[in-house]
Design a protein around this motif. Structure first.
Motif, PDB file in Angstrom:
ATOM      1  N   CYS A  29       0.838  -1.204   0.000  1.00 59.25           N
ATOM      2  CA  CYS A  29       0.000   0.000   0.000  1.00 59.25           C
ATOM      3  C   CYS A  29       0.869   1.249   0.000  1.00 59.25           C
ATOM      4  O   CYS A  29       1.737   1.408   0.858  1.00 59.25           O
ATOM      5  CB  CYS A  29      -0.879   0.007   1.244  1.00 59.25           C
ATOM      6  SG  CYS A  29      -1.918  -1.453   1.419  1.00 59.25           S
ATOM      7  N   ARG A  30       0.617   2.138  -0.937  1.00 60.29           N
ATOM      8  CA  ARG A  30       1.423   3.358  -1.070  1.00 60.29           C
ATOM      9  C   ARG A  30       0.551   4.544  -1.479  1.00 60.29           C
ATOM     10  O   ARG A  30      -0.459   4.376  -2.162  1.00 60.29           O
ATOM     11  CB  ARG A  30       2.470   3.184  -2.175  1.00 60.29           C
ATOM     12  CG  ARG A  30       3.535   2.191  -1.884  1.00 60.29           C
ATOM     13  CD  ARG A  30       4.718   2.885  -1.232  1.00 60.29           C
ATOM     14  NE  ARG A  30       5.812   1.954  -1.009  1.00 60.29           N
ATOM     15  CZ  ARG A  30       6.086   1.421   0.172  1.00 60.29           C
ATOM     16  NH1 ARG A  30       5.364   1.691   1.208  1.00 60.29           N
ATOM     17  NH2 ARG A  30       7.104   0.603   0.307  1.00 60.29           N
TER      18      ARG A  30
ATOM     19  N   ARG B 272       1.141   8.105  -3.674  1.00 61.03           N
ATOM     20  CA  ARG B 272       2.094   8.760  -4.560  1.00 61.03           C
ATOM     21  C   ARG B 272       1.400   9.922  -5.254  1.00 61.03           C
ATOM     22  O   ARG B 272       0.174   9.936  -5.385  1.00 61.03           O
ATOM     23  CB  ARG B 272       2.669   7.780  -5.578  1.00 61.03           C
ATOM     24  CG  ARG B 272       1.635   7.221  -6.544  1.00 61.03           C
ATOM     25  CD  ARG B 272       2.301   6.540  -7.728  1.00 61.03           C
ATOM     26  NE  ARG B 272       1.350   5.917  -8.612  1.00 61.03           N
ATOM     27  CZ  ARG B 272       0.595   6.554  -9.498  1.00 61.03           C
ATOM     28  NH1 ARG B 272       0.645   7.864  -9.607  1.00 61.03           N
ATOM     29  NH2 ARG B 272      -0.231   5.891 -10.292  1.00 61.03           N
TER      30      ARG B 272
ATOM     31  N   ASP C  59      -2.221   9.245 -14.894  1.00 59.71           N
ATOM     32  CA  ASP C  59      -3.360   8.836 -14.060  1.00 59.71           C
ATOM     33  C   ASP C  59      -4.672   9.509 -14.439  1.00 59.71           C
ATOM     34  O   ASP C  59      -5.733   9.081 -13.987  1.00 59.71           O
ATOM     35  CB  ASP C  59      -3.079   9.174 -12.588  1.00 59.71           C
ATOM     36  CG  ASP C  59      -1.868   8.466 -12.040  1.00 59.71           C
ATOM     37  OD1 ASP C  59      -1.754   7.245 -12.228  1.00 59.71           O
ATOM     38  OD2 ASP C  59      -1.034   9.149 -11.406  1.00 59.71           O
TER      39      ASP C  59
ATOM     40  N   ILE D 167      -2.508   9.461  -5.344  1.00 57.33           N
ATOM     41  CA  ILE D 167      -3.050   8.158  -5.732  1.00 57.33           C
ATOM     42  C   ILE D 167      -2.775   7.166  -4.605  1.00 57.33           C
ATOM     43  O   ILE D 167      -1.669   7.121  -4.061  1.00 57.33           O
ATOM     44  CB  ILE D 167      -2.372   7.644  -7.029  1.00 57.33           C
ATOM     45  CG1 ILE D 167      -2.844   8.450  -8.235  1.00 57.33           C
ATOM     46  CG2 ILE D 167      -2.602   6.144  -7.256  1.00 57.33           C
ATOM     47  CD1 ILE D 167      -4.242   8.137  -8.717  1.00 57.33           C
TER      48      ILE D 167
ATOM     49  N   ALA E 111      -2.139   3.496  -4.197  1.00 55.57           N
ATOM     50  CA  ALA E 111      -1.772   2.355  -5.043  1.00 55.57           C
ATOM     51  C   ALA E 111      -1.719   1.094  -4.189  1.00 55.57           C
ATOM     52  O   ALA E 111      -1.219   1.103  -3.061  1.00 55.57           O
ATOM     53  CB  ALA E 111      -0.423   2.597  -5.705  1.00 55.57           C
TER      54      ALA E 111
ATOM     55  N   GLY F 213       1.144  -1.653  -6.488  1.00 59.10           N
ATOM     56  CA  GLY F 213       1.633  -0.868  -7.621  1.00 59.10           C
ATOM     57  C   GLY F 213       0.559  -0.357  -8.564  1.00 59.10           C
ATOM     58  O   GLY F 213       0.855   0.414  -9.476  1.00 59.10           O
ATOM     59  N   GLU F 214      -0.680  -0.772  -8.371  1.00 59.60           N
ATOM     60  CA  GLU F 214      -1.773  -0.375  -9.267  1.00 59.60           C
ATOM     61  C   GLU F 214      -2.655   0.685  -8.617  1.00 59.60           C
ATOM     62  O   GLU F 214      -3.042   0.539  -7.450  1.00 59.60           O
ATOM     63  CB  GLU F 214      -2.640  -1.587  -9.625  1.00 59.60           C
ATOM     64  CG  GLU F 214      -1.929  -2.626 -10.463  1.00 59.60           C
ATOM     65  CD  GLU F 214      -1.476  -2.075 -11.806  1.00 59.60           C
ATOM     66  OE1 GLU F 214      -2.266  -1.358 -12.461  1.00 59.60           O
ATOM     67  OE2 GLU F 214      -0.323  -2.348 -12.196  1.00 59.60           O
ATOM     68  N   PRO F 215      -3.019   1.744  -9.342  1.00 63.53           N
ATOM     69  CA  PRO F 215      -3.911   2.767  -8.794  1.00 63.53           C
ATOM     70  C   PRO F 215      -5.241   2.145  -8.346  1.00 63.53           C
ATOM     71  O   PRO F 215      -5.858   1.383  -9.093  1.00 63.53           O
ATOM     72  CB  PRO F 215      -4.130   3.726  -9.957  1.00 63.53           C
ATOM     73  CG  PRO F 215      -2.965   3.512 -10.864  1.00 63.53           C
ATOM     74  CD  PRO F 215      -2.606   2.058 -10.715  1.00 63.53           C
ATOM     75  N   ALA F 216      -5.643   2.467  -7.118  1.00 59.87           N
ATOM     76  CA  ALA F 216      -6.876   1.907  -6.576  1.00 59.87           C
ATOM     77  C   ALA F 216      -7.813   2.980  -6.046  1.00 59.87           C
ATOM     78  O   ALA F 216      -9.008   2.738  -5.887  1.00 59.87           O
ATOM     79  CB  ALA F 216      -6.551   0.899  -5.470  1.00 59.87           C
TER      80      ALA F 216
END
Length: 190
Positions: free
Chosen positions: A9-10, A12, A18, A63, A65, A68-71
């Motif tokens: 979980c990140r 950015r 995006d 974002i 993420a 690694g995927e935008p959520a």
């Protein structure tokens, strides 16, 4: 209870890459119905908003993420550095995310607000009909400060808005407990 790995979980900064995904999220009925601005946003409007945000000193959009995927998205507006206050908003854009994704987004957002932005008081506003967001704010430690009666025109009528706040000292009291709820053991932030 499914918990997420903290490392997955990140937050950015938003990039131009995006924009298309964010616009799809923001124009979805599920998200629009809970926003003050609820018309279908054009790409032209969206790009103009992005350009304004890049120049803004009083707002930050990030974002969320997952692997690694935008959520989703978390944002801070009306950042008042003199008084240590700002407003926040958030949403999970993707559907069918792992259980606990919202709590992880909330934890990361609050950690960002109080640590990176040096916020003293974080404010939120929620439509009174949005019980899931009201419950979420309370789960994160926010307290209701007020209710604005018939405050925003929505769906042909005026809707009440609930005002919430979370102070730094209250965040510090719940921070570790919420991390344990949001993230797998052994991966909680220090």
């Amino acid at each position: 209870m499914n918990m997420l790995d903290r490392e997955a979980c990140r937050l950015r900064p938003i990039t131009e890459v995006d924009l298309e995904k964010i616009l799809v999220w923001r124009n979805s009925e599920r998200i629009r119905m809970n926003m003050y601005t609820d018309h279908i946003i054009t790409m032209e409007e969206h790009k103009a908003w992005f350009e304004r945000q890049k120049q803004s000193k009083s707002s930050v959009y990030l974002i969320f993420a997952l692997n690694g995927e935008p959520a989703g998205l978390v944002y801070f507006t009306d950042i008042d550095r003199k008084n240590g206050r700002s407003f926040w908003g958030f949403y999970l854009g993707e559907e069918d995310l792992p259980r606990g994704s919202g709590t992880a987004l909330g934890w990361l957002g609050l950690d960002y607000a109080f640590d990176r932005l040096a916020t003293r008081k974080l404010c939120g506003e929620v439509f009174a009909f949005n019980t899931s967001s009201i419950n979420f704010h309370q789960k994160l430690g926010f307290v209701q400060e007020g209710r604005f009666l018939k405050h925003v025109l929505k769906n042909g009528g005026f809707e009440d808005v609930i005002s919430f706040a979370l102070f730094r000292e209250d965040w510090e009291k719940v921070r570790e407990k919420l991390a344990e709820i949001a993230f797998s053991q052994g991966n909680t932030p220090s």
